[in-house]
Design a protein around this motif. Sequence first.
Motif, PDB file in Angstrom:
ATOM      1  N   THR A 124       0.837  -1.197   0.000  1.00 51.83           N
ATOM      2  CA  THR A 124       0.000   0.000   0.000  1.00 51.83           C
ATOM      3  C   THR A 124       0.875   1.250   0.000  1.00 51.83           C
ATOM      4  OG1 THR A 124      -1.713  -1.161   1.252  1.00 51.83           O
ATOM      5  CG2 THR A 124      -1.831   1.238   1.210  1.00 51.83           C
ATOM      6  N   MET A 125       0.534   2.204  -0.849  1.00 50.14           N
ATOM      7  CA  MET A 125       1.274   3.468  -0.876  1.00 50.14           C
ATOM      8  C   MET A 125       1.145   4.178   0.467  1.00 50.14           C
ATOM      9  SD  MET A 125       0.684   6.778  -3.339  1.00 50.14           S
ATOM     10  CE  MET A 125       1.483   8.345  -2.985  1.00 50.14           C
ATOM     11  N   ARG A 126       2.238   4.682   0.974  1.00 53.53           N
ATOM     12  CA  ARG A 126       2.223   5.449   2.223  1.00 53.53           C
ATOM     13  C   ARG A 126       1.802   6.877   1.894  1.00 53.53           C
ATOM     14  NH1 ARG A 126       2.265   0.248   3.112  1.00 53.53           N
ATOM     15  NH2 ARG A 126       3.343  -0.377   5.023  1.00 53.53           N
ATOM     16  N   ASN A 127       0.506   7.030   1.767  1.00 52.05           N
ATOM     17  CA  ASN A 127      -0.123   8.240   1.253  1.00 52.05           C
ATOM     18  C   ASN A 127      -0.605   9.102   2.416  1.00 52.05           C
ATOM     19  OD1 ASN A 127      -1.836  10.144   0.089  1.00 52.05           O
ATOM     20  ND2 ASN A 127      -2.742   8.706  -1.355  1.00 52.05           N
ATOM     21  N   GLY A 128      -0.192  10.361   2.438  1.00 56.24           N
ATOM     22  CA  GLY A 128      -0.609  11.270   3.489  1.00 56.24           C
ATOM     23  C   GLY A 128      -1.615  12.313   3.046  1.00 56.24           C
ATOM     24  N   GLN A 129      -2.206  12.174   1.853  1.00 58.33           N
ATOM     25  CA  GLN A 129      -3.104  13.224   1.390  1.00 58.33           C
ATOM     26  C   GLN A 129      -4.368  13.283   2.229  1.00 58.33           C
ATOM     27  OE1 GLN A 129      -3.822  10.947  -2.600  1.00 58.33           O
ATOM     28  NE2 GLN A 129      -5.321  12.621  -2.583  1.00 58.33           N
ATOM     29  N   GLN A 130      -5.000  14.450   2.254  1.00 55.12           N
ATOM     30  CA  GLN A 130      -6.060  14.732   3.215  1.00 55.12           C
ATOM     31  C   GLN A 130      -7.254  13.791   3.116  1.00 55.12           C
ATOM     32  OE1 GLN A 130      -7.421  18.770   2.542  1.00 55.12           O
ATOM     33  NE2 GLN A 130      -7.868  18.401   0.381  1.00 55.12           N
ATOM     34  N   SER A 131      -7.677  13.454   1.919  1.00 57.07           N
ATOM     35  CA  SER A 131      -8.861  12.602   1.784  1.00 57.07           C
ATOM     36  C   SER A 131      -8.591  11.180   2.248  1.00 57.07           C
ATOM     37  CB  SER A 131      -9.350  12.601   0.333  1.00 57.07           C
ATOM     38  OG  SER A 131      -8.334  12.158  -0.551  1.00 57.07           O
TER      39      SER A 131
END
Length: 350
Positions: A124-131
């Motif tokens: 899984t991408m370590r995504n920090g975007q708000q949504s």
Amino acid sequence: MPQQIDHNRRRLLGTAVAAMTAFELGTERPAAARSSVDHTSKGLATKAAQELLGSLRQIDAGMLNIGYADMGSRTAAPVVLLHGWPYDIQTYAGVAPLLVSKGYRVIVPYLRGYGTTRFLSDNTMRNGQQSAVALDVVALMDALGIERAIIAGCDWGARTANIVAALWPERCKAMVSVSGYLIGSQQAGRQPLPPSAELQWWYQYYFATDRGQAGYGKFTRDFAKLIWRLASPRWDFDDATFDRSALAFDNPDHVAIVIHNYRWRLGVAEGEPQYENLEKRLAQAPVITVPTITLEGDANGAPHPEASAYAKMFSGRYSHRLVTGGIGHNLPQEAPRAFAEAVIEVGAGT
């Protein structure tokens, strides 16, 4: 039911008893978890959080196994409290017992990249975007069987509460948000600001560089302590207080999540396609309709908008208050009574 990590709760109970005897607010009405893995080997981070927030639990929710504190009766009206960066669930160590003493169930999760929260897949991408962060909260509520809750937060937690309230108002009974309306977009993040304003965001630009990513990874605790001091210049926290929270930054995904969050805001990192439609809706600056109280500390040293700039973004029952006495950016931890009072007031009549 989620399995519970069995640790000593004496300090929690002492805090709660003290809160119950001192907290003189009006009584609120009360108002409902899925099996999961019991991660008993998460070490010092778990132990430190439990000292103030009770026995931590773990539950699979969406793409995460989320670590969270869960206090109060399971049949009581739920409140979800969300921390920010560079803080952790200790932000609500003083707030949670006050709310429990008034009949609430209080849930305080570690955000992705903090404490005992882990991704279920290495791919899984370590995504920090708000949504993405906001969807974690919805997934947690689904996993716990909670249809609606009062949602409250500061910093990243306030933005996340804003997004849940704006996009899924049926899940948000009411909201408390420190520093008001914080929903943003990459388009807005690309716009230049006056030099004095740009200076306040120095760390955002630092994180946009390879040097910044390496520096944050190498000096995570030093960096966090500096932000604490700059954001709350009159908060006289001691090393023990900081160290309890700093353990949460040892999460293996922490640096990646923080760096991506700030790079995504500036438009120098991509998000993921599955969040594109949500981000388009957020870029329209949706008005929040749920009952809301916004709070601001009188000594907030972090970048934040003026209250007059965001009042129009709340169309439901709304009020704003300034919390005085040298209160900085981490308002719930610095002024727990004021924050708890706001949660109780905003939930009244809903």
